[in-house]
Design a protein around this motif. Structure first.
Motif, PDB file in Angstrom:
ATOM      1  N   ILE A 291       0.863  -1.183   0.000  1.00  0.00           N
ATOM      2  CA  ILE A 291       0.000   0.000   0.000  1.00  0.00           C
ATOM      3  C   ILE A 291       0.897   1.229   0.000  1.00  0.00           C
ATOM      4  CG2 ILE A 291      -1.839   1.243   1.223  1.00  0.00           C
ATOM      5  CD1 ILE A 291      -2.428  -1.447   2.669  1.00  0.00           C
ATOM      6  N   SER A 292       0.742   2.060  -1.015  1.00  0.00           N
ATOM      7  CA  SER A 292       1.494   3.312  -1.075  1.00  0.00           C
ATOM      8  C   SER A 292       0.511   4.457  -0.880  1.00  0.00           C
ATOM      9  CB  SER A 292       2.168   3.481  -2.443  1.00  0.00           C
ATOM     10  OG  SER A 292       2.854   2.298  -2.802  1.00  0.00           O
ATOM     11  N   VAL A 293       0.871   5.366   0.005  1.00  0.00           N
ATOM     12  CA  VAL A 293       0.016   6.533   0.248  1.00  0.00           C
ATOM     13  C   VAL A 293       0.719   7.759  -0.321  1.00  0.00           C
ATOM     14  CG1 VAL A 293      -1.240   7.871   1.987  1.00  0.00           C
ATOM     15  CG2 VAL A 293      -0.736   5.446   2.392  1.00  0.00           C
ATOM     16  N   PHE A 294       0.000   8.507  -1.149  1.00  0.00           N
ATOM     17  CA  PHE A 294       0.580   9.692  -1.800  1.00  0.00           C
ATOM     18  C   PHE A 294      -0.127  10.974  -1.349  1.00  0.00           C
ATOM     19  CE2 PHE A 294       1.156   6.297  -5.109  1.00  0.00           C
ATOM     20  CZ  PHE A 294       2.527   6.178  -4.973  1.00  0.00           C
ATOM     21  N   ASN A 295       0.580  12.069  -1.476  1.00  0.00           N
ATOM     22  CA  ASN A 295      -0.025  13.351  -1.093  1.00  0.00           C
ATOM     23  C   ASN A 295      -0.826  13.976  -2.243  1.00  0.00           C
ATOM     24  OD1 ASN A 295       1.922  14.252  -2.814  1.00  0.00           O
ATOM     25  ND2 ASN A 295       3.141  15.327  -1.252  1.00  0.00           N
ATOM     26  N   ARG A 296      -1.093  13.206  -3.241  1.00  0.00           N
ATOM     27  CA  ARG A 296      -1.961  13.665  -4.336  1.00  0.00           C
ATOM     28  C   ARG A 296      -2.683  12.463  -4.939  1.00  0.00           C
ATOM     29  NH1 ARG A 296       2.724  16.410  -7.293  1.00  0.00           N
ATOM     30  NH2 ARG A 296       3.241  16.579  -5.079  1.00  0.00           N
ATOM     31  N   ALA A 297      -3.714  12.751  -5.707  1.00  0.00           N
ATOM     32  CA  ALA A 297      -4.494  11.657  -6.305  1.00  0.00           C
ATOM     33  C   ALA A 297      -3.683  11.021  -7.434  1.00  0.00           C
ATOM     34  CB  ALA A 297      -5.818  12.189  -6.836  1.00  0.00           C
ATOM     35  N   PRO A 298      -3.728   9.699  -7.575  1.00  0.00           N
ATOM     36  CA  PRO A 298      -3.005   9.025  -8.654  1.00  0.00           C
ATOM     37  C   PRO A 298      -3.409   9.549 -10.044  1.00  0.00           C
ATOM     38  CG  PRO A 298      -3.884   7.412  -7.099  1.00  0.00           C
ATOM     39  CD  PRO A 298      -4.431   8.740  -6.699  1.00  0.00           C
ATOM     40  N   PHE A 351      -2.431   3.555  -3.648  1.00  0.00           N
ATOM     41  CA  PHE A 351      -2.038   2.647  -4.729  1.00  0.00           C
ATOM     42  C   PHE A 351      -1.732   1.314  -4.062  1.00  0.00           C
ATOM     43  CE2 PHE A 351       2.015   1.423  -7.215  1.00  0.00           C
ATOM     44  CZ  PHE A 351       1.313   0.710  -8.193  1.00  0.00           C
ATOM     45  N   ARG A 352      -2.569   0.328  -4.341  1.00  0.00           N
ATOM     46  CA  ARG A 352      -2.388  -0.981  -3.697  1.00  0.00           C
ATOM     47  C   ARG A 352      -2.087  -2.026  -4.751  1.00  0.00           C
ATOM     48  NH1 ARG A 352      -7.599  -1.706   0.160  1.00  0.00           N
ATOM     49  NH2 ARG A 352      -6.742  -3.806   0.253  1.00  0.00           N
ATOM     50  N   VAL A 353      -1.150  -2.909  -4.446  1.00  0.00           N
ATOM     51  CA  VAL A 353      -0.824  -4.005  -5.363  1.00  0.00           C
ATOM     52  C   VAL A 353      -0.805  -5.315  -4.577  1.00  0.00           C
ATOM     53  CG1 VAL A 353       0.772  -4.903  -7.088  1.00  0.00           C
ATOM     54  CG2 VAL A 353       0.681  -2.434  -6.650  1.00  0.00           C
ATOM     55  N   THR A 354      -1.496  -6.308  -5.121  1.00  0.00           N
ATOM     56  CA  THR A 354      -1.608  -7.603  -4.461  1.00  0.00           C
ATOM     57  C   THR A 354      -1.062  -8.687  -5.381  1.00  0.00           C
ATOM     58  OG1 THR A 354      -3.672  -6.775  -3.545  1.00  0.00           O
ATOM     59  CG2 THR A 354      -3.238  -9.119  -3.276  1.00  0.00           C
ATOM     60  N   GLY A 355      -0.333  -9.629  -4.814  1.00  0.00           N
ATOM     61  CA  GLY A 355       0.162 -10.731  -5.632  1.00  0.00           C
ATOM     62  C   GLY A 355       0.289 -12.007  -4.823  1.00  0.00           C
ATOM     63  N   LEU A 356       0.484 -13.116  -5.528  1.00  0.00           N
ATOM     64  CA  LEU A 356       0.645 -14.415  -4.874  1.00  0.00           C
ATOM     65  C   LEU A 356       1.955 -14.440  -4.106  1.00  0.00           C
ATOM     66  CD1 LEU A 356      -0.519 -16.451  -7.950  1.00  0.00           C
ATOM     67  CD2 LEU A 356      -1.594 -16.633  -5.691  1.00  0.00           C
ATOM     68  N   ALA A 357       1.933 -15.044  -2.913  1.00  0.00           N
ATOM     69  CA  ALA A 357       3.143 -15.111  -2.095  1.00  0.00           C
ATOM     70  C   ALA A 357       3.212 -16.464  -1.405  1.00  0.00           C
ATOM     71  CB  ALA A 357       3.129 -13.993  -1.060  1.00  0.00           C
ATOM     72  N   ASN A 358       4.405 -16.828  -0.980  1.00  0.00           N
ATOM     73  CA  ASN A 358       4.639 -18.153  -0.402  1.00  0.00           C
ATOM     74  C   ASN A 358       4.719 -18.066   1.124  1.00  0.00           C
ATOM     75  OD1 ASN A 358       6.290 -20.338   0.735  1.00  0.00           O
ATOM     76  ND2 ASN A 358       6.381 -21.053  -1.398  1.00  0.00           N
ATOM     77  N   TYR A 359       3.800 -18.714   1.789  1.00  0.00           N
ATOM     78  CA  TYR A 359       3.749 -18.633   3.257  1.00  0.00           C
ATOM     79  C   TYR A 359       5.040 -19.128   3.907  1.00  0.00           C
ATOM     80  CZ  TYR A 359       2.431 -19.484   8.091  1.00  0.00           C
ATOM     81  OH  TYR A 359       2.400 -19.498   9.450  1.00  0.00           O
ATOM     82  N   ASP A 360       5.503 -20.316   3.495  1.00  0.00           N
ATOM     83  CA  ASP A 360       6.663 -20.921   4.168  1.00  0.00           C
ATOM     84  C   ASP A 360       7.906 -20.036   4.078  1.00  0.00           C
ATOM     85  OD1 ASP A 360       5.311 -23.148   5.032  1.00  0.00           O
ATOM     86  OD2 ASP A 360       5.673 -24.250   3.165  1.00  0.00           O
ATOM     87  N   LEU A 361       8.029 -19.320   2.946  1.00  0.00           N
ATOM     88  CA  LEU A 361       9.224 -18.496   2.765  1.00  0.00           C
ATOM     89  C   LEU A 361       9.160 -17.183   3.551  1.00  0.00           C
ATOM     90  CD1 LEU A 361       9.889 -19.056  -1.061  1.00  0.00           C
ATOM     91  CD2 LEU A 361      10.863 -20.267   0.910  1.00  0.00           C
ATOM     92  N   TRP A 362       7.995 -16.876   4.099  1.00  0.00           N
ATOM     93  CA  TRP A 362       7.859 -15.679   4.943  1.00  0.00           C
ATOM     94  C   TRP A 362       7.730 -16.023   6.425  1.00  0.00           C
ATOM     95  CZ3 TRP A 362       8.523 -10.745   3.443  1.00  0.00           C
ATOM     96  CH2 TRP A 362       8.370 -10.434   2.080  1.00  0.00           C
ATOM     97  N   ALA A 363       7.183 -17.202   6.706  1.00  0.00           N
ATOM     98  CA  ALA A 363       6.690 -17.481   8.053  1.00  0.00           C
ATOM     99  C   ALA A 363       7.778 -17.506   9.123  1.00  0.00           C
ATOM    100  CB  ALA A 363       5.930 -18.803   8.061  1.00  0.00           C
ATOM    101  N   ALA A 403       3.524   7.645   2.984  1.00  0.00           N
ATOM    102  CA  ALA A 403       3.500   6.483   3.890  1.00  0.00           C
ATOM    103  C   ALA A 403       3.402   5.214   3.061  1.00  0.00           C
ATOM    104  CB  ALA A 403       2.310   6.555   4.840  1.00  0.00           C
ATOM    105  N   THR A 404       3.846   4.119   3.641  1.00  0.00           N
ATOM    106  CA  THR A 404       3.655   2.827   2.978  1.00  0.00           C
ATOM    107  C   THR A 404       3.292   1.809   4.045  1.00  0.00           C
ATOM    108  OG1 THR A 404       5.944   2.100   3.273  1.00  0.00           O
ATOM    109  CG2 THR A 404       5.426   3.267   1.228  1.00  0.00           C
ATOM    110  N   ASP A 405       2.665   0.742   3.599  1.00  0.00           N
ATOM    111  CA  ASP A 405       2.484  -0.399   4.478  1.00  0.00           C
ATOM    112  C   ASP A 405       2.480  -1.639   3.595  1.00  0.00           C
ATOM    113  OD1 ASP A 405       2.334  -1.611   6.937  1.00  0.00           O
ATOM    114  OD2 ASP A 405       0.154  -1.570   7.019  1.00  0.00           O
ATOM    115  N   MET A 406       2.643  -2.776   4.205  1.00  0.00           N
ATOM    116  CA  MET A 406       2.668  -3.998   3.411  1.00  0.00           C
ATOM    117  C   MET A 406       2.206  -5.151   4.277  1.00  0.00           C
ATOM    118  SD  MET A 406       5.856  -5.633   1.349  1.00  0.00           S
ATOM    119  CE  MET A 406       5.794  -7.320   0.709  1.00  0.00           C
ATOM    120  N   PHE A 407       1.384  -6.029   3.695  1.00  0.00           N
ATOM    121  CA  PHE A 407       1.115  -7.267   4.425  1.00  0.00           C
ATOM    122  C   PHE A 407       1.671  -8.454   3.668  1.00  0.00           C
ATOM    123  CE2 PHE A 407      -3.293  -7.268   2.448  1.00  0.00           C
ATOM    124  CZ  PHE A 407      -3.225  -8.520   1.847  1.00  0.00           C
TER     125      PHE A 407
END
Lengths: 475, 84
Positions: A291-298, A351-363, A403-407
């Protein structure tokens, strides 16, 4: 000490658990929802960091239809929960796009737009397409006892161009498939209707608007809710869920138990545990999201047309467990700013981007590595997505980013309890909600009605079918 | 309790269940399903609301009696009378 017997105990205060609770409380059942976290919403929740509000889960609410359109899931759920349409304050999308390297298909909340795109870009396929749509429209997707059929097989009976097939599967899988590479046809139909025949919308203030409405209805109906109080064990006696042991060690009893926490997750709570059943039906598909937060509209950078973009650049779209920490070949972009909010605006650009991720490689990463990997993949994911957007200089974006955040799969595991961070739960859904215990039922993700509206309908259906309807049949 | 009162109580229930339906011109003899968009979930709700509001039980075998406003009145009025 609070009362310790309920007519119905519900495990999990997500969309489905809340909806089931509203139905049951409205009709006089003594009902309590047990939620391990302090925030309701489950997979579709919200949080604040540094005073800034974020949504998780919700890109767009699917199943949107304009006021006056009846007989669709949205209308059914509003009626069943006695919610006025205005309470959800839904604002429709502008348009969305399925973007593959040499082809893109635009779609909106008007199905004719997608059909025209298919006719223009796949003229050889249009007759098959129309036949497929006909088959979808006439399919009974809410049947609780349908025999599972492969969606790939059914679609292959109508369409022959692998590109078109992949382009249609891509959004449907990303927005709801717990199964790799294929979907059960009933699930495919639910998603096709939800995304294409119906459409996308969002409240200006995001998913919290919907959750607040549900909480208020539940409270008004007289339902009880215990937060930060999960269910630790379901004790079996004589084929029934006889008692529930809560996280704090307290014990309660309930005539019926509805669990929204997932099939395998529920089986693991049972005492004796149903380990084998759980292992056979545990999901593996997880996601990461930036998640990217910008000070203006995309829109200022020309990112103004599309609300959601489903992208893929591999020869064949491969919806399967990521082999690296994140699979950069495909994903979903969401611009929450690009809904039609009338004369209102979101205060910041998102601006949000979602993709496939591997649980074991993050856990199992040590905290320091985990944070470093998050930072690295944040850049990779956003760069990958930007290939499908009008070009903007890195420096311009960096300057506007406030600001940014990521899950990651680890975040999903932590906040939803889903094993493997499996975003859509178990690959095989249990449509009738029944379990090995006669008074224990499933609702939500693993019952198999998909999306936010689907989740609520799942809670409603299971409450109706197993509790309310069963009681009128007896009388 | 007259049949007309009974019809009004049924309409009250339907208007709460399906506020998006126009109930001003319902024809009593015609099936509710043929003039309103009501599905099986809505009919279950009519049954549930009758029990909740008026203590009236409609067993599943009798759901067919609720097909039209007129048949509702024929079937339910004696039940209301028996209650009072």
């Amino acid at each position: 000490m609070k009362d310790s017997h309920y007519d119905v105990a519900i495990i999990g205060a997500g969309m489905s658990g809340l909806a089931a609770g509203i139905r049951l409380a409205h009709f006089g059942r003594k009902v309590c929802i047990f939620e391990r976290h302090n925030a309701p919403g489950g997979l579709n929740s919200f949080y604040s960091i540094a005073g800034r509000k974020y949504d998780v889960g919700l890109h767009a609410l699917t199943n949107y239809v304009a006021p006056g359109v009846k007989g669709t899931p949205l209308g059914k759920l509003l009626r069943q929960l006695r919610i006025e349409r205005e309470e959800f304050a839904l604002c429709p999308q502008k348009q969305s796009r399925i973007a593959f390297p040499d082809c893109s298909l635009k779609f909106t909340n008007d199905f004719a737009v997608l059909e025209a795109e298919v006719a223009a870009k796949f003229p050889q396929q249009i007759d098959g397409w129309r036949a497929l749509v006909q088959a979808i429209r006439s399919y009974d997707d809410v049947s609780l006892d349908a025999t599972p059929v492969s969606a790939r097989d059914v679609v292959a009976g109508h369409l022959s161009d692998p590109l078109l097939i992949d382009m249609i599967f891509c959004p449907l899988m990303y927005y709801g498939s717990a199964q790799e590479r294929d979907m059960e046809f009933g699930q495919f139909v639910i998603m096709f209707k939800a995304l294409f025949l119906e459409g996308f919308a969002r409240p200006l203030d995001g998913v919290r608007v919907i959750i607040r409405v549900l909480l208020e209805k539940f409270r008004q109906a007289g339902g009880e809710r215990r937060m930060k109080c999960g269910v630790a064990k379901i004790i079996e006696e004589q084929g029934r869920a006889a008692r529930l042991i809560l996280d704090g060690g307290d014990e309660i009893t309930a005539g019926q138990v509805i669990s929204s926490i997932g099939f395998a997750e529920t089986m693991r709570l049972c005492e004796p545990p149903q380990k084998e059943a759980a292992e056979k039906n545990t999901g593996a598909l997880s996601y990461a999201e930036t998640i990217s937060v910008f000070n203006r509209a995309p829109a200022e950078w020309g990112w103004s047309e599309d609300t959601i973009i489903f992208f893929n650049d591999s020869d064949r779209f491969d919806y399967s467990q990521a082999r690296e920490q994140v699979d950069l070949r495909s994903g979903v972009i969401c611009f929450p700013n690009n809904f039609d909010y009338g004369d209102q605006r979101l205060p910041e650009g998102l601006f949000r981007v979602t993709g496939l991720a591997n649980y074991d490689l993050w856990a199992h990463l040590p905290e320091e590595t985990y944070q470093a990997d998050k930072r690295r993949w944040f850049g990779e994911i956003t760069r990958s997505a930007r290939r499908f957007l009008p070009k903007v200089d890195d420096a311009v974006l960096t300057q506007a980013q406030i600001a940014t955040d990521m899950f990651t799969p680890r975040t999903i595991r932590k906040f939803t309890g889903h094993l493997n961070g499996a975003i859509y739960g178990a690959p095989h859904k249990i449509r009738n909600g029944r379990t090995h215990l006669q008074n224990l039922y499933l609702c939500g993700t693993d019952q198999g009605f998909l999306g936010i509206i689907g989740a609520m309908l799942s809670g409603i259906s299971m409450a109706n079918y197993h509790v309310l309807q069963a009681s009128t049949a007896r009388s | 309790m007259t049949k007309d009162n009974c019809k009004k109580l049924v309409i009250d229930i339907i208007s709460d269940i399906a506020p998006d339906e126009d109930l001003s011109a319902i024809k009593p003899e015609i099936k509710l399903r043929d003039q309103l968009q009501l599905d099986s979930m809505d009919f279950l709700d009519i049954v549930m609301e009758l029990r909740k509001r008026h203590g009236i039980e409609v067993p599943e075998a009798d759901y067919g009696q609720l097909a039209s406003l007129e048949s509702c009145a024929d079937y339910l009025t004696p039940k209301f009378v028996a209650k009072s």
